[in-house]
Write a protein that holds these residues in place. Structure first.
Motif, PDB file in Angstrom:
ATOM      1  N   ARG A 149       0.777  -1.086   0.112  1.00 43.24           N
ATOM      2  CA  ARG A 149       0.072   0.002   0.088  1.00 43.24           C
ATOM      3  C   ARG A 149       0.889   1.247   0.162  1.00 43.24           C
ATOM      4  O   ARG A 149       1.654   1.214   0.862  1.00 43.24           O
ATOM      5  CB  ARG A 149      -0.946   0.020   1.132  1.00 43.24           C
ATOM      6  CG  ARG A 149      -1.976   1.154   0.936  1.00 43.24           C
ATOM      7  CD  ARG A 149      -3.291   0.991   2.401  1.00 43.24           C
ATOM      8  NE  ARG A 149      -2.333   1.157   3.557  1.00 43.24           N
ATOM      9  CZ  ARG A 149      -2.967   1.038   4.590  1.00 43.24           C
ATOM     10  NH1 ARG A 149      -4.257   0.272   4.667  1.00 43.24           N
ATOM     11  NH2 ARG A 149      -2.671   1.466   5.947  1.00 43.24           N
ATOM     12  N   ILE A 150       0.842   2.034  -1.137  1.00 37.54           N
ATOM     13  CA  ILE A 150       1.557   3.336  -1.182  1.00 37.54           C
ATOM     14  C   ILE A 150       0.658   4.409  -1.462  1.00 37.54           C
ATOM     15  O   ILE A 150      -0.572   4.381  -1.608  1.00 37.54           O
ATOM     16  CB  ILE A 150       2.575   3.126  -2.315  1.00 37.54           C
ATOM     17  CG1 ILE A 150       1.750   2.707  -3.766  1.00 37.54           C
ATOM     18  CG2 ILE A 150       3.518   1.917  -2.168  1.00 37.54           C
ATOM     19  CD1 ILE A 150       2.554   2.815  -4.947  1.00 37.54           C
TER      20      ILE A 150
ATOM     21  N   GLY B 171       5.280   8.483  -9.395  1.00 35.40           N
ATOM     22  CA  GLY B 171       6.752   8.003  -9.400  1.00 35.40           C
ATOM     23  C   GLY B 171       6.902   7.133  -8.413  1.00 35.40           C
ATOM     24  O   GLY B 171       7.624   5.901  -8.914  1.00 35.40           O
ATOM     25  N   ALA B 172       6.150   6.737  -7.239  1.00 37.57           N
ATOM     26  CA  ALA B 172       6.013   5.843  -6.386  1.00 37.57           C
ATOM     27  C   ALA B 172       5.583   4.550  -6.986  1.00 37.57           C
ATOM     28  O   ALA B 172       6.284   3.487  -6.829  1.00 37.57           O
ATOM     29  CB  ALA B 172       5.365   6.350  -4.977  1.00 37.57           C
TER      30      ALA B 172
ATOM     31  N   GLU C  50     -12.348  -0.159   9.433  1.00 34.02           N
ATOM     32  CA  GLU C  50     -12.873  -0.903   8.495  1.00 34.02           C
ATOM     33  C   GLU C  50     -12.227  -1.093   7.380  1.00 34.02           C
ATOM     34  O   GLU C  50     -12.417  -2.052   6.802  1.00 34.02           O
ATOM     35  CB  GLU C  50     -14.258  -0.102   8.340  1.00 34.02           C
ATOM     36  CG  GLU C  50     -15.183  -0.077   9.670  1.00 34.02           C
ATOM     37  CD  GLU C  50     -14.819   0.743  10.664  1.00 34.02           C
ATOM     38  OE1 GLU C  50     -15.574   0.711  11.783  1.00 34.02           O
ATOM     39  OE2 GLU C  50     -14.049   1.788  10.390  1.00 34.02           O
ATOM     40  N   LEU C  51     -11.459  -0.030   6.908  1.00 38.06           N
ATOM     41  CA  LEU C  51     -10.861  -0.123   5.570  1.00 38.06           C
ATOM     42  C   LEU C  51      -9.670  -0.946   5.771  1.00 38.06           C
ATOM     43  O   LEU C  51      -9.344  -1.775   4.706  1.00 38.06           O
ATOM     44  CB  LEU C  51     -10.522   1.165   4.983  1.00 38.06           C
ATOM     45  CG  LEU C  51      -9.882   1.394   3.558  1.00 38.06           C
ATOM     46  CD1 LEU C  51     -10.645   0.589   2.455  1.00 38.06           C
ATOM     47  CD2 LEU C  51      -9.691   2.755   3.104  1.00 38.06           C
ATOM     48  N   ASN C  52      -8.851  -0.708   7.055  1.00 37.06           N
ATOM     49  CA  ASN C  52      -7.842  -1.750   7.112  1.00 37.06           C
ATOM     50  C   ASN C  52      -8.215  -3.268   7.000  1.00 37.06           C
ATOM     51  O   ASN C  52      -7.506  -3.921   6.320  1.00 37.06           O
ATOM     52  CB  ASN C  52      -7.205  -1.331   8.184  1.00 37.06           C
ATOM     53  CG  ASN C  52      -6.218  -0.293   8.171  1.00 37.06           C
ATOM     54  OD1 ASN C  52      -5.665   0.047   7.015  1.00 37.06           O
ATOM     55  ND2 ASN C  52      -6.214   0.738   9.213  1.00 37.06           N
ATOM     56  N   THR C  53      -9.260  -3.460   7.802  1.00 36.62           N
ATOM     57  CA  THR C  53      -9.841  -4.866   7.692  1.00 36.62           C
ATOM     58  C   THR C  53     -10.235  -5.182   6.475  1.00 36.62           C
ATOM     59  O   THR C  53      -9.924  -6.490   5.993  1.00 36.62           O
ATOM     60  CB  THR C  53     -11.316  -4.833   8.599  1.00 36.62           C
ATOM     61  OG1 THR C  53     -10.674  -4.304   9.974  1.00 36.62           O
ATOM     62  CG2 THR C  53     -11.574  -6.288   8.865  1.00 36.62           C
ATOM     63  N   ALA C  54     -10.815  -4.244   5.485  1.00 32.04           N
ATOM     64  CA  ALA C  54     -11.359  -4.885   4.205  1.00 32.04           C
ATOM     65  C   ALA C  54     -10.265  -5.109   3.349  1.00 32.04           C
ATOM     66  O   ALA C  54     -10.058  -6.100   2.491  1.00 32.04           O
ATOM     67  CB  ALA C  54     -12.090  -3.951   3.613  1.00 32.04           C
ATOM     68  N   LEU C  55      -9.093  -4.293   3.484  1.00 33.94           N
ATOM     69  CA  LEU C  55      -7.661  -4.734   2.512  1.00 33.94           C
ATOM     70  C   LEU C  55      -7.080  -5.999   3.082  1.00 33.94           C
ATOM     71  O   LEU C  55      -6.639  -6.643   2.282  1.00 33.94           O
ATOM     72  CB  LEU C  55      -6.950  -3.347   2.830  1.00 33.94           C
ATOM     73  CG  LEU C  55      -7.370  -2.185   2.168  1.00 33.94           C
ATOM     74  CD1 LEU C  55      -6.390  -1.214   2.268  1.00 33.94           C
ATOM     75  CD2 LEU C  55      -7.615  -2.315   0.715  1.00 33.94           C
TER      76      LEU C  55
ATOM     77  N   MET D 103      -3.201   4.580  -2.497  1.00 27.68           N
ATOM     78  CA  MET D 103      -4.501   5.289  -1.796  1.00 27.68           C
ATOM     79  C   MET D 103      -3.617   6.149  -0.679  1.00 27.68           C
ATOM     80  O   MET D 103      -2.507   6.236  -0.349  1.00 27.68           O
ATOM     81  CB  MET D 103      -5.307   4.336  -1.049  1.00 27.68           C
ATOM     82  CG  MET D 103      -6.012   3.039  -1.724  1.00 27.68           C
ATOM     83  SD  MET D 103      -7.056   2.400  -0.740  1.00 27.68           S
ATOM     84  CE  MET D 103      -8.494   3.160  -0.158  1.00 27.68           C
ATOM     85  N   GLN D 104      -4.610   7.319  -0.370  1.00 24.00           N
ATOM     86  CA  GLN D 104      -4.085   8.310   0.532  1.00 24.00           C
ATOM     87  C   GLN D 104      -4.603   8.043   2.075  1.00 24.00           C
ATOM     88  O   GLN D 104      -6.092   7.731   1.743  1.00 24.00           O
ATOM     89  CB  GLN D 104      -4.305   9.697  -0.234  1.00 24.00           C
ATOM     90  CG  GLN D 104      -4.343  10.964   1.054  1.00 24.00           C
ATOM     91  CD  GLN D 104      -2.853  11.131   1.504  1.00 24.00           C
ATOM     92  OE1 GLN D 104      -1.925  10.929   0.864  1.00 24.00           O
ATOM     93  NE2 GLN D 104      -2.920  11.562   2.832  1.00 24.00           N
TER      94      GLN D 104
END
Length: 401
Positions: free
Chosen positions: A151-152, A157-158, A182-187, A175-176
């Motif tokens: 996850r960057i 460039g990255a 909830e989003l961390n869990t989903a990923l 993603m920023q």
């Protein structure tokens, strides 16, 4: 004195907004075009983009410069260069800290290379949330193209750098943040990751949300330790420091969009309530609290309203010991602000007379009669209606006596 901020964190961004709101001026240095892009235009803030070594940093400083190092806690080389540049030029150096968060049941490794070694020794898919700068190290992990997801930041460039390292596009998440639990869990579930590799990015960096998500899905957390321990000031402490140094008046905090205030009724009988200040507003608060049985302590330098003062002095944090609720009604905005922040830390409800946004409870217009008690409080937009409504309600209650 010139103020220079080397930014690279959300705290640095917040400090820039604070300086601008205070009417101050600062030259702000960010390393990347992405860092410059997320800095919205602000009065008094001049943004400079590009990475600087110690010599280039020194070229921007002199003995009449105050440097705030608000770079990322893992950007150790940048902080070292800033220290060297300040020592060379005589500029004053202060560090803006991002406090660490303690976590349980985590694997701590000293650096990214050690994290790669650990991954090589343990099977399973891993979600890397360490950024793109050190991803090359993880190409040493056997089967990294299949096992690792990165996850960057959404920076061209990255992204190209990751592709050059051999990470397949399907394993890159651009993603920023900030990222919720909830989003961390989903990923983690989407990537079917058994391992989360991260850094102790602190509260502002979403570290707690990463830990809680990993616990929910049963993933092992591997944390790359911070390069070194640091001394410095938190964001709030830095704001107070700069306010004193430059003689600014701190802006009133913005009040969040109002929702109706819940009318909570509690017993105050025998409970310690502290009122700070002894002016007209404080006197009214003292009278109401005592009428409802509270053990009221008044702390003030003097008594314009003529009420008795228990402690004739300025506010001290120890005044809050054992307090059920507090009222900050001094004639000093900075003192009221300190009381509100200390009450927040101690989880003490506090009514702040000169700032609704800092209040955690709101003093109502009290109406009594016929064995009934009613409280009237506005949503923050209809103060004038409160007195009118309270007068009518009192008339009804008194008629029921």
């Amino acid at each position: 004195m010139k103020l220079v901020i080397f930014s690279g964190t959300s705290e640095g961004h917040a400090l820039c907004r604070f300086v601008s709101a205070c009417g101050g001026n600062a030259d702000v240095y960010v390393a990347t075009d992405y860092g410059a892009a997320v800095m919205e235009p602000m009065n008094g803030i001049t943004v400079h983009e590009g990475r600087l070594d110690a010599a280039a940093m020194a070229g921007t400083l002199d003995t009449d410069t105050l440097v705030v190092d608000a770079t990322h806690p893992y950007a150790a080389e940048v902080s070292q260069n800033l220290h060297a540049a300040c020592a060379h030029t005589g500029a004053e150096y202060v560090r803006l800290l991002r406090p660490a968060i303690e976590g349980e049941d985590i694997v701590t490794v000293p650096d990214a290379a050690a994290a790669a070694v650990w991954l090589s020794e343990h099977s399973g898919r891993a979600l890397l949330t360490t950024g793109s700068k050190e991803l090359a190290v993880f190409t040493a992990v056997e089967g990294y193209r299949e096992r690792l997801f990165a996850r960057i930041l959404p920076d061209a460039g990255a992204l190209q750098k990751c592709l050059d390292f051999g990470f397949p596009a399907a394993h890159l998440i651009a993603m920023q943040g900030p990222f919720s639990h909830e989003l961390n869990t989903a990923l983690l579930r989407q990537t079917r990751a058994d391992i989360l590799v991260t850094k102790d990015t602190g509260k502002a960096g979403g570290f707690a949300e990463k830990l809680s998500a990993a616990r929910e899905v049963g993933a092992t957390v591997v944390v790359i330790a911070r390069p070194c321990s640091e001394d410095g000031r938190t964001l709030e402490e830095m704001q107070d420091f700069l306010t004193a140094r430059f003689g600014w008046a701190q802006p009133m905090p913005e009040q969040a969009e109002q929702t109706p205030r819940f009318p909570l009724f509690v017993s105050l009988a025998g409970k310690k309530c502290v009122v700070f200040g002894a002016g007209r507003i404080a006197a009214r608060r003292v009278e109401v609290l005592r009428r409802f049985g509270a053990a009221v302590t008044v702390v003030a330098l003097d008594s314009p309203a003529g009420i008795a003062i228990n402690h004739v002095r300025d506010y001290e944090k120890s005044d809050l010991s054992g307090t059920f609720l507090a009222v900050a009604a001094t004639n000093n905005r900075d003192v009221n602000h300190r009381i509100a922040k200390d009450c927040e830390v101690f989880h003490i409800p506090c009514s702040v007379a000169d700032c609704a946004a800092e209040s955690t409870f709101f003093f109502p217009a009290v109406c009594e009669g016929g064995g009934l008690t009613a409280g009237v409080v506005s949503d923050g937009t209809a103060h004038g209606k409160t007195a009118v409504a309270a007068k009518r309600i009192r008339a009804v209650l008194e008629g029921m006596a």
